[in-house]
Design a protein around this motif. Structure first.
Motif, PDB file in Angstrom:
ATOM      1  N   GLY A 121      33.182  49.706  31.551  1.00  0.00           N
ATOM      2  CA  GLY A 121      32.271  49.127  30.583  1.00  0.00           C
ATOM      3  C   GLY A 121      32.134  47.880  31.148  1.00  0.00           C
ATOM      4  O   GLY A 121      30.818  47.276  31.437  1.00  0.00           O
ATOM      5  N   PRO A 122      32.990  46.960  31.432  1.00  0.00           N
ATOM      6  CA  PRO A 122      32.847  45.574  32.023  1.00  0.00           C
ATOM      7  C   PRO A 122      32.356  45.723  33.397  1.00  0.00           C
ATOM      8  O   PRO A 122      31.449  44.905  33.843  1.00  0.00           O
TER       9      PRO A 122
ATOM     10  N   GLY B  20      35.652  44.729  27.268  1.00  0.00           N
ATOM     11  CA  GLY B  20      34.356  44.003  27.689  1.00  0.00           C
ATOM     12  C   GLY B  20      34.528  42.609  27.125  1.00  0.00           C
ATOM     13  O   GLY B  20      34.020  41.491  27.634  1.00  0.00           O
ATOM     14  N   ASP B  21      34.965  42.262  25.919  1.00  0.00           N
ATOM     15  CA  ASP B  21      35.104  41.035  25.447  1.00  0.00           C
ATOM     16  C   ASP B  21      35.900  40.175  26.288  1.00  0.00           C
ATOM     17  O   ASP B  21      35.555  38.857  26.603  1.00  0.00           O
ATOM     18  N   GLU B  22      36.927  40.673  26.963  1.00  0.00           N
ATOM     19  CA  GLU B  22      37.847  40.037  27.660  1.00  0.00           C
ATOM     20  C   GLU B  22      37.243  39.511  28.866  1.00  0.00           C
ATOM     21  O   GLU B  22      37.350  38.531  29.616  1.00  0.00           O
ATOM     22  N   VAL B  23      36.385  40.116  29.475  1.00  0.00           N
ATOM     23  CA  VAL B  23      35.468  40.070  30.672  1.00  0.00           C
ATOM     24  C   VAL B  23      34.569  39.081  30.694  1.00  0.00           C
ATOM     25  O   VAL B  23      34.557  38.256  31.493  1.00  0.00           O
TER      26      VAL B  23
ATOM     27  N   LEU C 257      27.897  36.881  41.921  1.00  0.00           N
ATOM     28  CA  LEU C 257      28.310  37.591  42.881  1.00  0.00           C
ATOM     29  C   LEU C 257      29.689  37.008  43.674  1.00  0.00           C
ATOM     30  O   LEU C 257      30.533  37.564  43.737  1.00  0.00           O
ATOM     31  N   GLU C 258      29.717  35.837  43.930  1.00  0.00           N
ATOM     32  CA  GLU C 258      30.710  35.031  44.525  1.00  0.00           C
ATOM     33  C   GLU C 258      31.985  35.112  43.753  1.00  0.00           C
ATOM     34  O   GLU C 258      33.050  35.447  44.061  1.00  0.00           O
ATOM     35  N   THR C 259      31.903  35.012  42.387  1.00  0.00           N
ATOM     36  CA  THR C 259      33.121  35.161  41.526  1.00  0.00           C
ATOM     37  C   THR C 259      33.001  36.202  40.002  1.00  0.00           C
ATOM     38  O   THR C 259      32.354  35.744  39.105  1.00  0.00           O
ATOM     39  N   PRO C 260      33.498  37.484  40.464  1.00  0.00           N
ATOM     40  CA  PRO C 260      33.447  38.349  39.175  1.00  0.00           C
ATOM     41  C   PRO C 260      34.375  37.810  38.158  1.00  0.00           C
ATOM     42  O   PRO C 260      35.252  36.927  38.360  1.00  0.00           O
ATOM     43  N   PRO C 261      34.021  38.231  36.874  1.00  0.00           N
ATOM     44  CA  PRO C 261      34.736  37.633  35.532  1.00  0.00           C
ATOM     45  C   PRO C 261      36.164  38.129  35.716  1.00  0.00           C
ATOM     46  O   PRO C 261      36.551  39.141  36.289  1.00  0.00           O
ATOM     47  N   SER C 262      36.989  37.425  34.956  1.00  0.00           N
ATOM     48  CA  SER C 262      38.340  37.652  34.817  1.00  0.00           C
ATOM     49  C   SER C 262      38.342  39.118  34.245  1.00  0.00           C
ATOM     50  O   SER C 262      37.630  39.411  33.227  1.00  0.00           O
ATOM     51  N   GLY C 263      39.486  39.694  34.727  1.00  0.00           N
ATOM     52  CA  GLY C 263      39.655  40.934  34.118  1.00  0.00           C
ATOM     53  C   GLY C 263      39.135  42.139  34.989  1.00  0.00           C
ATOM     54  O   GLY C 263      39.371  43.343  34.334  1.00  0.00           O
ATOM     55  N   LEU C 264      38.437  41.671  35.852  1.00  0.00           N
ATOM     56  CA  LEU C 264      37.692  42.844  36.738  1.00  0.00           C
ATOM     57  C   LEU C 264      38.468  43.307  37.901  1.00  0.00           C
ATOM     58  O   LEU C 264      38.836  44.407  38.171  1.00  0.00           O
ATOM     59  N   LEU C 265      38.609  42.384  38.914  1.00  0.00           N
ATOM     60  CA  LEU C 265      39.458  42.416  40.382  1.00  0.00           C
ATOM     61  C   LEU C 265      40.637  41.901  40.322  1.00  0.00           C
ATOM     62  O   LEU C 265      41.442  42.158  41.360  1.00  0.00           O
ATOM     63  N   ASP C 266      40.995  41.164  39.215  1.00  0.00           N
ATOM     64  CA  ASP C 266      42.279  40.778  39.157  1.00  0.00           C
ATOM     65  C   ASP C 266      43.241  41.169  38.223  1.00  0.00           C
ATOM     66  O   ASP C 266      44.216  40.552  37.481  1.00  0.00           O
ATOM     67  N   THR C 267      43.155  42.407  38.145  1.00  0.00           N
ATOM     68  CA  THR C 267      44.241  43.384  37.126  1.00  0.00           C
ATOM     69  C   THR C 267      45.468  43.775  37.989  1.00  0.00           C
ATOM     70  O   THR C 267      45.181  43.964  39.284  1.00  0.00           O
ATOM     71  N   GLU C 268      46.426  44.367  37.331  1.00  0.00           N
ATOM     72  CA  GLU C 268      47.628  44.776  38.012  1.00  0.00           C
ATOM     73  C   GLU C 268      47.040  46.182  38.735  1.00  0.00           C
ATOM     74  O   GLU C 268      47.860  46.446  39.746  1.00  0.00           O
ATOM     75  N   ALA C 269      46.282  46.862  38.246  1.00  0.00           N
ATOM     76  CA  ALA C 269      45.895  48.290  38.931  1.00  0.00           C
ATOM     77  C   ALA C 269      45.308  47.970  40.217  1.00  0.00           C
ATOM     78  O   ALA C 269      45.597  48.688  41.232  1.00  0.00           O
ATOM     79  N   VAL C 270      44.356  47.072  40.267  1.00  0.00           N
ATOM     80  CA  VAL C 270      43.710  46.434  41.473  1.00  0.00           C
ATOM     81  C   VAL C 270      44.851  45.929  42.443  1.00  0.00           C
ATOM     82  O   VAL C 270      44.813  46.176  43.860  1.00  0.00           O
ATOM     83  N   ARG C 271      45.725  45.055  42.293  1.00  0.00           N
ATOM     84  CA  ARG C 271      46.738  44.469  42.984  1.00  0.00           C
ATOM     85  C   ARG C 271      47.782  45.613  43.526  1.00  0.00           C
ATOM     86  O   ARG C 271      48.108  45.630  44.950  1.00  0.00           O
ATOM     87  N   ALA C 272      47.830  46.615  42.612  1.00  0.00           N
ATOM     88  CA  ALA C 272      48.936  47.516  43.186  1.00  0.00           C
ATOM     89  C   ALA C 272      48.113  48.555  44.034  1.00  0.00           C
ATOM     90  O   ALA C 272      48.621  48.942  45.163  1.00  0.00           O
ATOM     91  N   TRP C 273      46.842  48.486  43.962  1.00  0.00           N
ATOM     92  CA  TRP C 273      46.013  49.408  44.810  1.00  0.00           C
ATOM     93  C   TRP C 273      46.103  48.633  46.272  1.00  0.00           C
ATOM     94  O   TRP C 273      46.180  49.276  47.432  1.00  0.00           O
TER      95      TRP C 273
END
Length: 496
Positions: A283-284, A376-379, A388-404
């Motif tokens: 959603g976000p 969605g509210d969190e993002v 484009l330069e700065t995606p909202p928090s909770g999108l690319l800075d999650t644990e799942a993304v860091r683990a990947w």
């Protein structure tokens, strides 16, 4: 397969000059009808089976049909089939398996005469081939220009609704064109279940298979064999509606830029397949993408997607059928429209991620299935328009993304990480990256090869490079600064 109406008794009549003339006459009459009738008559005369085997297409004609595999195998390994009589014929191999009652002299005479007639048919076809090839190229150009109705009428108005496009490049395109033409045996006969057009456009070979929405894979197999044999690189797109021929054409070019000698044909749906996107909250992710892409029309998005997938403006221009100057001008305009620097590697990676986002409807379905709108509210947290330069928090800075990201880059040595990050910032240009790193270009090329082996990724693929760039940012613990590159004695590198 119908025959000329002769009987087995007639075929078994005693030999002699008169019989030899009768054999030649029967084969000649069959040859005037078609190659298939000629092969059928040869099989009848030797009281066995006959196959015309092509090294690319396999069995061109076979009587009976069940003998096709045996004929192809005999042509490939003649020593394993000593009972067969073989003759080269029109770029293929004629294979006859005579019955036990047929003398070897008679079988040899039938094979020689049949091969000679096949050569004559081949020469006649070659005389007409140039004109047919020009017609095919014209029809492909008409399809690209949007004249689908005119092309459909030329093909007999048989209800062909979809197209699959292949684009091939390489040093041996002229020979490959001839070989593929002979293997495909293209026909413009009306009311066919499928029709294949082969055209030479701007130094590359374009294959457009028109069908009813699905194909049996025959053309794909032939294109794959020709690509391997003649060392070509190919991209494939489709099936798409016939009206979207130009889209399939550009998608095939984008896919071709991901092809390698170990994977010579790449389908468009495999290009840009993201390993990161499925980890983002649907959603976000869709709402952010919709927000940043709102100023763009579908045509704008199409141009940007082709540019980002091919990795350069000249390649995008070739794929889209535009001049390089036009593509550069349009991208400058889109940069102003988006309010972002599209020459920045991070912005490009974010833009490619946005262009591959799910549709809002699909994302809302996934969000509902996963428990509502909380993510969605969190993002949205920070307020203001998405950029484009700065995606909202909770999108690319999650644990799942860091683990990947750590799973992708884990174990990469510091000097390789610094070199890779610098090279990606320079949009995969080795010379400026080497200058920034103060190393020789050969040294940097060696390091990049080591990076590709460690990551098990194809660094020639622009979409792969975009995701690696994002993974480097997600795992960064300090600046990947060229000044931090360990070295000893001026330009000589040493490991720490």
């Amino acid at each position: 397969m119908s025959t000329t109406g002769t009987t087995g008794r007639e075929a078994a009549c005693p030999g002699g000059p008169r019989h030899g003339q009768e054999t030649a006459d029967r084969l000649l009459r069959a040859a005037t009808r078609s190659g298939a009738h000629l092969i059928a008559e040869a099989a009848l005369l030797v009281q066995g089976w006959a196959v015309l085997a092509d090294p690319i297409a396999g069995a061109v004609y076979s009587t009976p049909a069940a003998a096709a595999a045996d004929g192809v195998h005999a042509a490939a390994a003649p020593q394993e089939h000593p009972y067969c009589v073989q003759r080269p014929a029109a770029g293929a191999v004629l294979v006859l398996a005579p019955g036990p009652a047929v003398p070897s002299e008679r079988a040899s005479h039938v094979a020689t005469t049949t091969a000679a007639l096949l050569e004559v048919r081949g020469q006649r076809a070659a005389e007409l081939r140039g004109e047919q090839m020009r017609l095919h190229t014209t029809l492909v150009r008409l399809l690209l220009a949007g004249h689908t109705t005119a092309v459909a009428d030329t093909l007999g108005g048989s209800g062909l609704s979809h197209v699959t496009v292949y684009r091939l490049t390489g040093a041996d395109i002229p020979t490959a064109h001839q070989v593929l033409w002979r293997a495909v045996r293209p026909s413009l006969a009306p009311h066919a279940d499928a029709c294949t057009l082969l055209g030479r456009l701007d130094g590359e070979l374009v294959v457009a298979e028109l069908h009813h929405g699905g194909d049996d894979g025959r053309i794909l197999r032939l294109v794959s064999r020709v690509s391997e044999r003649h060392h070509l690189l190919a991209g494939m797109a489709g099936p798409l509606p016939l009206a979207e021929m130009s889209t399939a054409h550009s998608d095939a070019a984008a896919a071709r830029h991901s092809a390698t000698p170990t994977r010579r044909i790449v389908p468009a749906d495999a290009v840009g397949t993201s390993r990161l996107a499925p980890l983002l909250p649907p959603g976000p992710y869709a709402r952010w993408a919709g927000s940043v892409l709102r100023p763009l029309t579908p045509a704008h998005q199409r141009l940007l997607l082709v540019w980002l997938r091919t990795g350069s403006k000249p390649r995008a221009a070739t794929a889209l059928g535009l001049s390089a100057g036009t593509v550069r001008a349009r991208i400058r305009d889109l940069s102003r429209l988006l309010g972002a620097d599209l020459e920045d590697a991070t912005v490009r990676a974010h833009l490619l991620l946005a262009l591959r986002a799910p549709t809002p409807a699909d994302a809302d379905d996934d969000t509902d299935a996963n428990g509502g709108e909380g993510a969605g509210d969190e993002v949205r947290g920070g307020g203001g328009p998405d950029r484009l330069e700065t995606p909202p928090s909770g999108l690319l800075d999650t644990e799942a993304v860091r683990a990947w990201a750590w799973g992708l880059l884990g174990g990469l040595e510091p000097h390789l990480r610094i070199a890779l990050a610098c090279w990606l910032r320079q949009h995969a240009r080795t010379a400026p990256a080497a200058a920034e790193l103060h190393v020789h270009r050969t040294t940097l090329a060696t390091w990049l090869t080591q990076c590709a082996e460690h990551l098990a990724r194809n660094l020639a693929d622009a979409t792969v490079r975009a995701e690696i760039h994002l993974a480097l940012r997600a795992t960064r613990t300090g600046p990947d600064d060229p000044a931090a590159l360990p070295r000893r004695g001026g330009r000589t590198y040493r490991r720490p």
